[in-house]
Design an enzyme around this catalytic site. Structure first.
Site, PDB file in Angstrom:
ATOM      1  N   SER A 272       1.370   6.482   1.445  1.00  0.00           N
ATOM      2  CA  SER A 272       0.648   6.203  -0.007  1.00  0.00           C
ATOM      3  C   SER A 272       0.124   7.151  -0.690  1.00  0.00           C
ATOM      4  O   SER A 272      -0.484   6.960  -1.899  1.00  0.00           O
ATOM      5  CB  SER A 272       0.118   4.772   0.086  1.00  0.00           C
ATOM      6  OG  SER A 272       0.657   3.664   0.483  1.00  0.00           O
TER       7      SER A 272
ATOM      8  N   TYR B  51      -4.524  -4.536  -2.832  1.00  0.00           N
ATOM      9  CA  TYR B  51      -3.642  -3.460  -2.498  1.00  0.00           C
ATOM     10  C   TYR B  51      -2.172  -3.938  -2.313  1.00  0.00           C
ATOM     11  O   TYR B  51      -1.756  -4.917  -1.582  1.00  0.00           O
ATOM     12  CB  TYR B  51      -3.806  -2.852  -1.326  1.00  0.00           C
ATOM     13  CG  TYR B  51      -3.187  -1.356  -1.273  1.00  0.00           C
ATOM     14  CD1 TYR B  51      -3.776  -0.083  -1.708  1.00  0.00           C
ATOM     15  CD2 TYR B  51      -2.223  -1.269  -0.351  1.00  0.00           C
ATOM     16  CE1 TYR B  51      -3.233   1.004  -1.823  1.00  0.00           C
ATOM     17  CE2 TYR B  51      -1.493  -0.118  -0.341  1.00  0.00           C
ATOM     18  CZ  TYR B  51      -1.956   1.174  -1.069  1.00  0.00           C
ATOM     19  OH  TYR B  51      -1.411   2.544  -0.876  1.00  0.00           O
TER      20      TYR B  51
ATOM     21  N   GLY C   8      -2.343   7.643   3.559  1.00  0.00           N
ATOM     22  CA  GLY C   8      -1.150   7.018   3.598  1.00  0.00           C
ATOM     23  C   GLY C   8      -0.749   6.694   5.142  1.00  0.00           C
ATOM     24  O   GLY C   8      -1.030   7.464   6.027  1.00  0.00           O
TER      25      GLY C   8
END
Length: 386
Positions: A89, A191, A330
């Site tokens: 991410s 999210y 991430g």
């Protein structure tokens, strides 16, 4: 991937409570002390269950890179500081930057409804693209559901071991809009990787070019990120790289990035990711108005102080008092990473470890080994002389 890494770092092993009183090495402000502290932090990560960890540090112009452990458990190959890894991410900041550049060029606005650019794509089951803005995609206030939070989504990989199975981004989006939204747009924060898949489609609608090519053309090429790539369906990591593992020690390095696309498919190194951060938070990639938009925060519910447009701000507990930093992070099959930059851009840390267990994550369990090393690494670089 499904959760902010900082929430994981804090929750696994109660690291803030453990490290808030942990001392840094003596004479922390002298040259070399930060590097020694970072080496100790990476050794701790390896001792606690990560086969390898790599990191990049910068303090007031001094830069260093370190590595610990094994890049490949099967061969015993040692990790090197310039090994590639999946950044998951962290990709979102690249994608957000491209969209903000397009905003700066007058080609769209952050307040455009996504229906304008993707007519009919987000519609039905309570989803309405005419009520969701581009900004709400980028700061995760759209309410659009994320199917990658369900274990059933991962069955082809986890149960069938079909590691190179291609799941197209539009398939993920279709699954998302077949589900009711989590909340009305703009009323909460949640999210969702779906937001950034839609952001990728908007880049393509605005430019007429594929989103990965736009990231390469606008960021990777100009910044000289020679070890950074944006695969779309290729399940391999090419060149010297860390192997990634789940908590049981299974090698999951080969894994299709197709489902993640503009939400998390990129591959990079610690130094390349640091160069991107340095440019982004140094104001080199965006005009002032778009830089302010990038850094405008909305409150979150899982750890960071606030979420901007693909970036977040968090507090690092230092002995001399808490310090705020910009971060991206991430977590995806086999790899965990975080990039953090001080608000004045004088200090940076990029840290990666080669464990992330998707099966554990979607079951609500810690996806990485419990270790005090991650926060120790952050403090070694980002805390001023204590």
């Amino acid at each position: 991937m499904m959760r902010q890494l900082w929430a994981v770092v804090v929750s696994v092993g109660s690291l803030v409570a453990t490290l808030a009183v942990a001392p840094l090495p003596a004479r922390a402000g002298q040259p070399g002390a930060e590097r020694r502290a970072m080496v100790a932090a990476l050794d701790q990560l390896v001792a606690d269950g990560f086969p390898a960890a790599v990191a990049y540090g910068r303090v007031d112009g001094r830069r260093w890179q370190v590595a610990a452990g094994m890049a490949d458990r099967a061969t015993g190959a040692r990790a090197r500081p310039d090994d590639r890894f999946r950044i998951a991410s962290n990709t979102k900041a690249f994608v957000s930057t491209v969209l903000l550049q397009l905003v700066g060029e007058g080609r769209l606005t952050l307040d455009d409804p996504i229906e304008r650019w993707l007519p009919g794509v987000v519609r039905g089951n309570g989803n309405d693209g005419s009520t969701i803005t581009v900004r709400q995609l980028l700061n995760h206030t759209s309410g659009i559901w994320d199917p990658t939070g369900e274990r059933s989504f991962w069955a082809p990989y986890l149960d069938d071991h079909d590691w190179d199975r291609v799941i197209a981004p539009r398939t993920v989006i279709a699954l998302a809009v077949a589900h009711r939204p989590d909340f009305a747009p703009g009323t909460s924060w949640g999210y969702s990787n779906t937001n950034y898949l839609l952001a990728g489609l908007i880049i393509e609608a605005v430019t007429g070019r594929d989103a990965a090519s736009e990231v390469r053309r606008r960021i990777i090429g100009p910044l000289g990120l020679r070890h950074t790539s944006f695969p779309v369906t290729d399940p391999e990591i090419h060149g010297r790289h860390l192997h990634g593992y789940d908590l049981a020690g299974r090698d999951v390095t080969t894994f299709s990035p197709s489902y993640d696309w503009t939400a998390g498919a990129m591959i990079s190194t610690a130094a390349d990711l640091a160069r991107f951060h340095r440019a982004l938070f140094g104001g080199r990639l965006l005009a002032p108005a778009q830089q302010r938009a990038l850094e405008t925060l909305v409150p979150t519910d899982d750890g960071p102080d606030g979420y901007g447009l693909g970036v977040q701000r968090m507090t690092v507990p230092c002995a001399a008092g808490p310090t705020s930093v910009w971060t991206t992070d991430g977590g995806g099959p086999g790899f965990t990473s975080i990039a953090a930059t001080s608000l004045d851009n004088s200090r940076q840390l990029v840290l990666a470890g080669n464990v992330y267990d998707i099966d554990a994550d979607v079951r609500g369990l810690p996806p990485v080994p419990a270790s005090a090393g991650a926060l120790a690494a952050l403090r070694s670089v980002l805390c001023a002389t204590d």
